[in-house]
Design an enzyme around this catalytic site. Structure first.
Site, mmCIF file in Angstrom:
data_model
loop_
_atom_site.group_PDB
_atom_site.id
_atom_site.type_symbol
_atom_site.label_atom_id
_atom_site.label_comp_id
_atom_site.label_asym_id
_atom_site.label_seq_id
_atom_site.Cartn_x
_atom_site.Cartn_y
_atom_site.Cartn_z
ATOM 1 N N ARG A 163 -24.025 23.637 32.174
ATOM 2 C CA ARG A 163 -25.323 24.026 31.655
ATOM 3 C C ARG A 163 -26.042 22.632 32.077
ATOM 4 O O ARG A 163 -27.128 22.443 31.027
ATOM 5 C CB ARG A 163 -25.443 24.613 30.440
ATOM 6 C CG ARG A 163 -24.776 26.002 30.340
ATOM 7 C CD ARG A 163 -25.463 27.059 31.137
ATOM 8 N NE ARG A 163 -25.049 28.149 30.744
ATOM 9 C CZ ARG A 163 -23.848 28.923 31.548
ATOM 10 N NH1 ARG A 163 -23.489 28.230 32.616
ATOM 11 N NH2 ARG A 163 -23.604 30.019 31.391
ATOM 12 N N SER A 233 -28.014 33.725 26.118
ATOM 13 C CA SER A 233 -27.179 32.944 25.308
ATOM 14 C C SER A 233 -28.039 31.774 24.523
ATOM 15 O O SER A 233 -28.624 31.061 25.325
ATOM 16 C CB SER A 233 -25.876 32.148 25.948
ATOM 17 O OG SER A 233 -25.082 33.131 26.615
ATOM 18 N N GLU A 329 -28.703 26.287 24.119
ATOM 19 C CA GLU A 329 -28.917 26.276 25.684
ATOM 20 C C GLU A 329 -30.465 26.266 25.906
ATOM 21 O O GLU A 329 -30.937 25.743 27.077
ATOM 22 C CB GLU A 329 -28.180 27.203 26.096
ATOM 23 C CG GLU A 329 -28.154 27.556 27.703
ATOM 24 C CD GLU A 329 -27.191 28.769 27.900
ATOM 25 O OE1 GLU A 329 -26.036 28.802 27.780
ATOM 26 O OE2 GLU A 329 -27.799 29.613 28.871
HETATM 27 C C1 LIG Z 1 -30.851 38.541 29.064
HETATM 28 C C2 LIG Z 1 -30.375 36.957 29.546
HETATM 29 C C3 LIG Z 1 -29.395 36.746 30.121
HETATM 30 C C4 LIG Z 1 -28.981 35.400 30.615
HETATM 31 N N1 LIG Z 1 -27.787 35.163 31.350
HETATM 32 C C5 LIG Z 1 -27.587 33.941 31.724
HETATM 33 C C6 LIG Z 1 -26.244 33.867 32.283
HETATM 34 O O1 LIG Z 1 -25.514 34.438 32.423
HETATM 35 N N2 LIG Z 1 -26.125 32.416 32.762
HETATM 36 C C7 LIG Z 1 -27.034 31.489 32.710
HETATM 37 O O2 LIG Z 1 -26.667 30.268 33.281
HETATM 38 N N3 LIG Z 1 -28.180 31.558 31.922
HETATM 39 C C8 LIG Z 1 -28.570 33.022 31.667
HETATM 40 N N4 LIG Z 1 -29.686 33.154 31.216
HETATM 41 C C9 LIG Z 1 -30.775 31.950 30.908
HETATM 42 C C10 LIG Z 1 -31.773 31.928 32.007
HETATM 43 O O3 LIG Z 1 -31.823 33.212 32.749
HETATM 44 C C11 LIG Z 1 -31.371 30.826 33.094
HETATM 45 O O4 LIG Z 1 -31.478 29.617 32.471
HETATM 46 C C12 LIG Z 1 -32.594 30.922 34.353
HETATM 47 O O5 LIG Z 1 -32.219 29.828 35.365
HETATM 48 C C13 LIG Z 1 -34.037 30.422 33.619
HETATM 49 O O6 LIG Z 1 -34.984 30.730 34.682
HETATM 50 P P1 LIG Z 1 -36.407 30.749 34.352
HETATM 51 O O7 LIG Z 1 -37.269 30.793 35.975
HETATM 52 O O8 LIG Z 1 -36.549 31.966 33.514
HETATM 53 O O9 LIG Z 1 -36.807 29.375 33.709
HETATM 54 P P2 LIG Z 1 -37.799 29.163 32.641
HETATM 55 O O10 LIG Z 1 -37.489 29.678 31.240
HETATM 56 O O11 LIG Z 1 -39.273 29.563 33.153
HETATM 57 O O12 LIG Z 1 -37.702 27.584 32.552
HETATM 58 C C14 LIG Z 1 -36.711 26.987 32.104
HETATM 59 C C15 LIG Z 1 -36.903 25.439 31.967
HETATM 60 O O13 LIG Z 1 -37.117 24.935 33.392
HETATM 61 C C16 LIG Z 1 -38.443 24.290 33.676
HETATM 62 N N5 LIG Z 1 -38.839 24.896 34.955
HETATM 63 C C17 LIG Z 1 -39.077 26.124 35.448
HETATM 64 N N6 LIG Z 1 -39.353 25.832 36.524
HETATM 65 C C18 LIG Z 1 -39.286 24.591 37.240
HETATM 66 C C19 LIG Z 1 -39.473 24.145 38.347
HETATM 67 N N7 LIG Z 1 -39.859 24.728 39.519
HETATM 68 N N8 LIG Z 1 -39.387 22.834 38.376
HETATM 69 C C20 LIG Z 1 -39.187 22.137 37.412
HETATM 70 N N9 LIG Z 1 -38.761 22.482 36.159
HETATM 71 C C21 LIG Z 1 -38.853 23.993 36.157
HETATM 72 C C22 LIG Z 1 -39.147 24.921 32.519
HETATM 73 O O14 LIG Z 1 -40.397 24.052 32.280
HETATM 74 C C23 LIG Z 1 -38.314 24.968 31.423
HETATM 75 O O15 LIG Z 1 -38.133 23.737 30.647
HETATM 76 C C24 LIG Z 1 -30.081 34.528 30.641
HETATM 77 C C25 LIG Z 1 -31.473 34.727 29.956
HETATM 78 C C26 LIG Z 1 -31.565 35.911 29.465
HETATM 79 C C27 LIG Z 1 -32.992 36.257 28.891
#
Ligand SMILES: Cc1cc2nc3c(=O)[nH]c(=O)nc-3n(C[C@H](O)[C@H](O)[C@H](O)COP(=O)(O)OP(=O)(O)OC[C@H]3O[C@@H](n4cnc5c(N)ncnc54)[C@H](O)[C@@H]3O)c2cc1C
Length: 346
Positions: A163, A233, A329
């Protein structure tokens, strides 16, 4: 000219937390991303890049511009042994996997249904069911927003860990990920180590079977953010010393423990929380999920502060019982940008 109205962020974070940003804008190209960033900089406003909003907790209103990264595009090239896929950071991660499966390009099945955008995948090195992003990454492209310079880091330069990656540290502020490169072996190898995947035989399992099985397991275990706000998580699985792991194991033989390195062991945060009998525990509309102790949920009108109070309570209870201090996380976003999540719940 009338002052711009603050914009509601509830629809842009899977926790479904109601908070406002001064302004929300969408970037569909690198040029528009740079220009939005420069405009906000010119007004001395904080800027937050957002993908799917599935890994953030808004703790209060954000007093700046939220830029939604929607840079699209999927380009598949091949060599004799591998598929090389260049993907725009704004593509949806799960839709990418579905698309590749239809093209008979395999290797991402175990990571199905992880919400969010492709560009966010390297940041915390997403992982599930035996695979992490680092296993399929070839490179990550990003820009330095101040100069517009493009930078490409190859996989071994990204400092991927559990992570974690360089994008949470050295390239955190003032940088935007614009695309990732994936490298998927044509000689597909199933990874069947977790959950009900173990029922399949290596010889005849198909990528589609793994994909559907992973989707089924996730849908049966995890609350759907469209119905019940959550960010997956909430805490990382803690990495503890071998000594502490042995002490816990002697009292709790069922404690899940996985080899991390010769000095440390990874244990399951969800199990630790469950041992404190916290499933279903709630503060206001913030609650520990009744089936998945690792997931904190918003039952409707929880505020960021409610989630923080609950997370602090959970952390304290686990620390009292096991002497393990859980770390979120999820990334916490305050009025000017990211804030220290551990500090908030300590
Ligand atoms: C139901 C559920 C299940 C999940 N299961 C998992 C799992 O199994 N494994 C896992 O690892 N994670 C899991 N996650 C967490 C999440 O899905 C991941 O961390 C995912 O990669 C986040 O993507 P996002 O686009 O939504 O990020 P966001 O929430 O939009 O952003 C996350 C961070 O990244 C930054 N950011 C976003 N885009 C950029 C960019 N282009 N450049 C620079 N910084 C940026 C944002 O400012 C923020 O700080 C889960 C989440 C949920 C809700």
């Amino acid at each position: 000219m009338s002052a711009r109205q603050p914009t509601e962020l509830k629809a842009f974070n899977t926790f479904g937390i109601s908070a406002c940003a001064d302004h929300i804008a969408t970037a569909t190209t690198i040029e528009s991303l740079l220009s939005l960033w420069q405009k906000a900089q010119g007004k001395d406003q904080p800027i937050l890049l957002l993908g799917g909003g599935s890994n953030v907790l808004f703790t209060e209103n954000f007093k700046g511009t939220v830029i939604l990264n929607r840079i699209l595009g999927i380009n598949i090239q091949e060599s004799d042994t591998a598929w090389h896929i260049h993907v725009g950071a704004g593509e949806n991660w799960h839709e990418l996997i579905t698309y590749l499966l239809k093209q008979q390009v395999y290797g991402l099945e175990n990571l199905a249904l992880i919400p969010g955008n492709v560009g966010s995948a390297p940041i915390q090195n997403i992982g599930a069911y035996g695979i992490e992003f680092k296993h399929v990454c070839e490179y990550v492209d990003f820009i330095e927003l101040k100069t517009g310079n493009s930078i490409r880091l190859m996989k071994n330069e990204c400092e991927f860990a559990y992570r974690d990656s360089i994008f949470k540290h050295q390239y955190k502020d003032g940088y935007a990920i614009t695309a990732v490169g994936l490298n998927l072996n044509k000689a597909w190898e199933p990874i069947l180590t977790y959950g009900s995947l173990a029922q399949f035989s290596r010889e005849d399992v198909t990528p589609e079977q793994i994909f559907y099985s992973v989707c089924e397991m996730r849908q049966s275990k995890l609350p759907d953010p469209a119905i019940m706000g959550n960010a997956g998580s909430f805490f990382k699985n803690p990495i503890i010393s071998v000594g502490l792991a042995q002490k816990i194991k002697s009292q709790y033989p069922n404690c899940p423990q996985y080899h991390h390195n010769e000095n440390s062991v990874k244990t399951a945060a969800g199990w630790l929380i469950d041992q404190c009998n916290l499933k279903g525990y709630s503060i206001g509309d913030a609650a520990v999920h009744t089936q998945q102790a690792l997931v904190l949920i918003n039952k409707g009108n929880a505020t960021g502060k409610d989630i923080i109070t609950l997370a602090a309570y959970v952390r304290n209870r686990v620390a009292e019982k096991f002497n393990i201090f859980l770390e979120p996380e999820v990334r916490f976003i305050g009025s000017n940008g990211e804030i220290d999540a551990v500090e908030c719940i300590s």
